[in-house]
Motif scaffolding. Structure first.
Motif, PDB file in Angstrom:
ATOM      1  N   MET A   1     -21.810   5.345  24.178  1.00 46.30           N
ATOM      2  CA  MET A   1     -20.639   5.552  23.342  1.00 46.30           C
ATOM      3  C   MET A   1     -21.086   5.832  21.907  1.00 46.30           C
ATOM      4  SD  MET A   1     -17.430   3.003  22.823  1.00 46.30           S
ATOM      5  CE  MET A   1     -17.394   2.410  21.168  1.00 46.30           C
ATOM      6  N   ASP A   2     -20.457   6.814  21.271  1.00 42.66           N
ATOM      7  CA  ASP A   2     -20.775   7.143  19.889  1.00 42.66           C
ATOM      8  C   ASP A   2     -19.966   6.254  18.958  1.00 42.66           C
ATOM      9  OD1 ASP A   2     -22.422   9.074  20.845  1.00 42.66           O
ATOM     10  OD2 ASP A   2     -21.083  10.749  20.393  1.00 42.66           O
ATOM     11  N   LEU A   3     -20.658   5.664  18.007  1.00 37.12           N
ATOM     12  CA  LEU A   3     -20.026   4.759  17.065  1.00 37.12           C
ATOM     13  C   LEU A   3     -19.964   5.434  15.707  1.00 37.12           C
ATOM     14  CD1 LEU A   3     -18.984   1.865  16.474  1.00 37.12           C
ATOM     15  CD2 LEU A   3     -21.339   1.238  15.982  1.00 37.12           C
ATOM     16  N   GLN A   4     -18.754   5.512  15.124  1.00 34.77           N
ATOM     17  CA  GLN A   4     -18.590   6.087  13.784  1.00 34.77           C
ATOM     18  C   GLN A   4     -18.468   4.967  12.769  1.00 34.77           C
ATOM     19  OE1 GLN A   4     -15.376   8.865  13.452  1.00 34.77           O
ATOM     20  NE2 GLN A   4     -16.223  10.244  14.982  1.00 34.77           N
ATOM     21  N   LYS A   5     -19.048   5.193  11.606  1.00 34.74           N
ATOM     22  CA  LYS A   5     -18.998   4.186  10.567  1.00 34.74           C
ATOM     23  C   LYS A   5     -18.942   4.874   9.207  1.00 34.74           C
ATOM     24  CE  LYS A   5     -20.669  -0.192   9.353  1.00 34.74           C
ATOM     25  NZ  LYS A   5     -21.095  -1.421   9.616  1.00 34.74           N
ATOM     26  N   GLU A   6     -18.104   4.312   8.321  1.00 34.61           N
ATOM     27  CA  GLU A   6     -17.947   4.864   6.975  1.00 34.61           C
ATOM     28  C   GLU A   6     -18.618   3.944   5.957  1.00 34.61           C
ATOM     29  OE1 GLU A   6     -14.196   6.872   5.113  1.00 34.61           O
ATOM     30  OE2 GLU A   6     -14.063   4.726   4.698  1.00 34.61           O
ATOM     31  N   PHE A   7     -19.262   4.554   4.970  1.00 33.60           N
ATOM     32  CA  PHE A   7     -19.902   3.808   3.890  1.00 33.60           C
ATOM     33  C   PHE A   7     -19.501   4.411   2.559  1.00 33.60           C
ATOM     34  CE2 PHE A   7     -22.755   3.551   7.517  1.00 33.60           C
ATOM     35  CZ  PHE A   7     -23.082   2.211   7.560  1.00 33.60           C
ATOM     36  N   TRP A   8     -19.330   3.547   1.567  1.00 27.91           N
ATOM     37  CA  TRP A   8     -19.158   3.984   0.188  1.00 27.91           C
ATOM     38  C   TRP A   8     -20.467   3.682  -0.521  1.00 27.91           C
ATOM     39  CZ3 TRP A   8     -15.453   6.834  -2.042  1.00 27.91           C
ATOM     40  CH2 TRP A   8     -14.311   7.079  -1.255  1.00 27.91           C
ATOM     41  N   ILE A   9     -20.910   4.625  -1.334  1.00 28.03           N
ATOM     42  CA  ILE A   9     -22.243   4.542  -1.929  1.00 28.03           C
ATOM     43  C   ILE A   9     -22.136   4.474  -3.445  1.00 28.03           C
ATOM     44  CG2 ILE A   9     -24.497   5.664  -2.071  1.00 28.03           C
ATOM     45  CD1 ILE A   9     -23.535   7.194   0.548  1.00 28.03           C
TER      46      ILE A   9
ATOM     47  N   GLU B   1     -19.927  -2.820  -1.350  1.00 31.51           N
ATOM     48  CA  GLU B   1     -19.475  -3.861  -0.416  1.00 31.51           C
ATOM     49  C   GLU B   1     -17.992  -4.202  -0.539  1.00 31.51           C
ATOM     50  OE1 GLU B   1     -21.363  -4.982   1.974  1.00 31.51           O
ATOM     51  OE2 GLU B   1     -23.237  -4.102   1.294  1.00 31.51           O
ATOM     52  N   SER B   2     -17.454  -4.172  -1.752  1.00 29.04           N
ATOM     53  CA  SER B   2     -16.071  -4.637  -1.922  1.00 29.04           C
ATOM     54  C   SER B   2     -15.121  -3.485  -2.240  1.00 29.04           C
ATOM     55  CB  SER B   2     -16.003  -5.659  -3.062  1.00 29.04           C
ATOM     56  OG  SER B   2     -16.173  -5.011  -4.314  1.00 29.04           O
ATOM     57  N   GLU B   3     -13.853  -3.719  -2.014  1.00 22.60           N
ATOM     58  CA  GLU B   3     -12.829  -2.717  -2.320  1.00 22.60           C
ATOM     59  C   GLU B   3     -12.775  -2.449  -3.822  1.00 22.60           C
ATOM     60  OE1 GLU B   3      -8.068  -1.799  -1.822  1.00 22.60           O
ATOM     61  OE2 GLU B   3      -8.903  -3.535  -0.797  1.00 22.60           O
ATOM     62  N   GLU B   4     -12.997  -3.480  -4.616  1.00 21.58           N
ATOM     63  CA  GLU B   4     -13.010  -3.320  -6.075  1.00 21.58           C
ATOM     64  C   GLU B   4     -14.120  -2.362  -6.499  1.00 21.58           C
ATOM     65  OE1 GLU B   4     -13.335  -7.079  -8.072  1.00 21.58           O
ATOM     66  OE2 GLU B   4     -11.290  -7.663  -7.575  1.00 21.58           O
ATOM     67  N   ASP B   5     -15.320  -2.569  -5.957  1.00 26.94           N
ATOM     68  CA  ASP B   5     -16.440  -1.684  -6.284  1.00 26.94           C
ATOM     69  C   ASP B   5     -16.169  -0.257  -5.815  1.00 26.94           C
ATOM     70  OD1 ASP B   5     -17.834  -3.785  -7.414  1.00 26.94           O
ATOM     71  OD2 ASP B   5     -19.103  -4.139  -5.668  1.00 26.94           O
ATOM     72  N   MET B   6     -15.502  -0.126  -4.668  1.00 27.04           N
ATOM     73  CA  MET B   6     -15.168   1.181  -4.141  1.00 27.04           C
ATOM     74  C   MET B   6     -14.216   1.911  -5.090  1.00 27.04           C
ATOM     75  SD  MET B   6     -13.633   2.254  -0.383  1.00 27.04           S
ATOM     76  CE  MET B   6     -13.655   0.561   0.084  1.00 27.04           C
ATOM     77  N   LEU B   7     -13.242   1.202  -5.617  1.00 30.95           N
ATOM     78  CA  LEU B   7     -12.307   1.814  -6.562  1.00 30.95           C
ATOM     79  C   LEU B   7     -13.025   2.277  -7.830  1.00 30.95           C
ATOM     80  CD1 LEU B   7      -9.025  -0.293  -6.408  1.00 30.95           C
ATOM     81  CD2 LEU B   7      -9.254   2.176  -6.099  1.00 30.95           C
ATOM     82  N   VAL B   8     -13.952   1.470  -8.314  1.00 31.63           N
ATOM     83  CA  VAL B   8     -14.717   1.830  -9.511  1.00 31.63           C
ATOM     84  C   VAL B   8     -15.525   3.098  -9.237  1.00 31.63           C
ATOM     85  CG1 VAL B   8     -16.602   1.112 -11.043  1.00 31.63           C
ATOM     86  CG2 VAL B   8     -14.782  -0.500 -10.474  1.00 31.63           C
TER      87      VAL B   8
ATOM     88  N   ASN C   1     -16.428  -4.469 -13.978  1.00 29.60           N
ATOM     89  CA  ASN C   1     -17.613  -4.091 -13.202  1.00 29.60           C
ATOM     90  C   ASN C   1     -18.660  -3.322 -14.001  1.00 29.60           C
ATOM     91  OD1 ASN C   1     -15.985  -5.125 -11.175  1.00 29.60           O
ATOM     92  ND2 ASN C   1     -16.600  -3.588  -9.700  1.00 29.60           N
ATOM     93  N   GLU C   2     -18.245  -2.548 -14.985  1.00 32.28           N
ATOM     94  CA  GLU C   2     -19.166  -1.653 -15.688  1.00 32.28           C
ATOM     95  C   GLU C   2     -19.397  -2.038 -17.154  1.00 32.28           C
ATOM     96  OE1 GLU C   2     -20.903   0.472 -14.070  1.00 32.28           O
ATOM     97  OE2 GLU C   2     -19.804   0.350 -12.179  1.00 32.28           O
ATOM     98  N   ASN C   3     -18.697  -3.023 -17.636  1.00 36.85           N
ATOM     99  CA  ASN C   3     -18.835  -3.482 -19.029  1.00 36.85           C
ATOM    100  C   ASN C   3     -18.566  -2.384 -20.058  1.00 36.85           C
ATOM    101  OD1 ASN C   3     -19.492  -6.180 -18.355  1.00 36.85           O
ATOM    102  ND2 ASN C   3     -21.574  -5.508 -17.861  1.00 36.85           N
ATOM    103  N   THR C   4     -17.702  -1.468 -19.709  1.00 37.84           N
ATOM    104  CA  THR C   4     -17.221  -0.445 -20.632  1.00 37.84           C
ATOM    105  C   THR C   4     -15.855   0.004 -20.139  1.00 37.84           C
ATOM    106  OG1 THR C   4     -17.795   1.590 -21.817  1.00 37.84           O
ATOM    107  CG2 THR C   4     -18.248   1.555 -19.447  1.00 37.84           C
ATOM    108  N   THR C   5     -15.144   0.722 -20.972  1.00 34.21           N
ATOM    109  CA  THR C   5     -13.823   1.198 -20.559  1.00 34.21           C
ATOM    110  C   THR C   5     -13.949   2.548 -19.855  1.00 34.21           C
ATOM    111  OG1 THR C   5     -13.416   2.414 -22.606  1.00 34.21           O
ATOM    112  CG2 THR C   5     -12.751   0.075 -22.556  1.00 34.21           C
ATOM    113  N   ILE C   6     -12.910   2.897 -19.119  1.00 35.61           N
ATOM    114  CA  ILE C   6     -12.871   4.206 -18.461  1.00 35.61           C
ATOM    115  C   ILE C   6     -12.939   5.302 -19.525  1.00 35.61           C
ATOM    116  CG2 ILE C   6     -11.404   5.792 -17.150  1.00 35.61           C
ATOM    117  CD1 ILE C   6     -10.380   3.330 -15.576  1.00 35.61           C
ATOM    118  N   GLU C   7     -12.226   5.108 -20.609  1.00 37.33           N
ATOM    119  CA  GLU C   7     -12.201   6.114 -21.680  1.00 37.33           C
ATOM    120  C   GLU C   7     -13.597   6.341 -22.266  1.00 37.33           C
ATOM    121  OE1 GLU C   7     -10.005   7.027 -25.947  1.00 37.33           O
ATOM    122  OE2 GLU C   7      -9.886   5.011 -25.095  1.00 37.33           O
TER     123      GLU C   7
END
Length: 193
Positions: A1-9, A69-76, A120-126
Motif C-alpha cells: 500500500m502506498d502511504l502519502q504524507k505531508e510535511f511543512w518545512i 512541528e506545530s500549526e503555529e510554526d506552519m502559519l509563520v 516565533n521570529e522576534n520581529t514584526t511581519i512589517e
C-alpha cells in the motif's frame, strides 16, 4: 500500500533547493508528489509512516532544513512564503494593504498572525517584509537595469526618499554607495530575521 504524507518545512525559501530535495528523496525510494516552497507531499511504497518521516527528516537536515512541528510554526512559514512570493512578480501591486492581504489569503485575523509571527521570529511581519524588500532592492541594483526611482515604483514605495531612508537604515549605506561598492553583500531569504 502506498502511504502519502505531508510535511511543512521551515526556512525553505528558494526554488533551487526544491530540485535537490526531490532528487535526494527519490534516491531513497520516496516519491515526491508535490514540492513547493515550505510544503512537501510524498508517497512511498513498502515504507511505514516512521520510515517516511525518517527519510524526509534525514534529507531535510542534510540540506539545512527542518520539519515544522506545530500549526503555529506552519502559519509563520506560510506568512514568510506569501511575502516572498509577492516579490517574485514586479511591479508589486496590492489592491489592499499587506496585513489585509495576509489575513484574506490565510483566512486568519491579522492580529493573530502578527502575534504568532512576533513570538516565533522576534520581529514584526512589517519589519520582516521591509527586510525582504530591501534584499530585492539590492538584487535590482546589482542588475543595473533600473533607476532608483524605477526600483521604488516596482516595490510599491510611496517615494524614492522613503525607499532611500529604509535602505540606509537597514543596510547602513546609501543606495548609491551600495551600487558603487565592489563587494556587494546580500542575504539569502532564509537568513532574514
Amino acid at each position: 500500500m502506498d502511504l502519502q504524507k505531508e510535511f511543512w518545512i521551515k526556512n525553505m525559501v528558494c526554488n533551487r533547493c526544491l530540485k535537490v530535495i526531490k532528487q535526494e528523496l527519490e534516491e531513497l525510494g520516496v516519491i515526491v508528489l508535490s514540492l513547493e516552497l515550505g510544503k512537501l507531499l510524498v508517497e512511498a511504497s513498502n515504507k511505514t509512516d516512521r520510515n517516511i518521516t525518517e527519510n524526509v527528516t534525514k534529507v531535510l537536515h542534510s540540506n539545512g532544513f527542518e520539519i515544522v512541528e506545530s500549526e503555529e510554526d506552519m502559519l509563520v512559514e506560510k506568512v514568510k512564503i506569501i511575502l516572498m512570493e509577492l516579490l517574485t512578480e514586479l511591479p508589486l501591486y496590492l489592491k489592499v494593504n499587506t496585513s489585509e492581504y495576509l489575513s484574506l489569503t490565510l483566512h486568519r485575523d491579522y492580529k493573530i498572525l502578527s502575534k504568532l509571527f512576533s513570538k516565533n521570529e522576534n520581529t514584526t511581519i512589517e519589519k520582516y517584509f521591509i527586510k525582504l524588500k530591501i534584499e530585492k532592492v539590492k538584487e535590482l541594483i546589482q542588475l543595473r537595469q533600473h533607476s532608483f526611482s524605477d526600483i521604488a515604483y516596482m516595490l510599491d514605495y510611496s517615494s524614492i526618499n522613503h525607499l532611500s531612508r529604509q535602505f540606509k537604515e537597514i543596510v547602513g549605506m546609501s543606495m548609491t554607495d551600495y551600487k558603487n561598492a565592489e563587494d556587494w553583500k546580500r542575504n539569502f531569504y532564509d537568513e532574514i530575521i
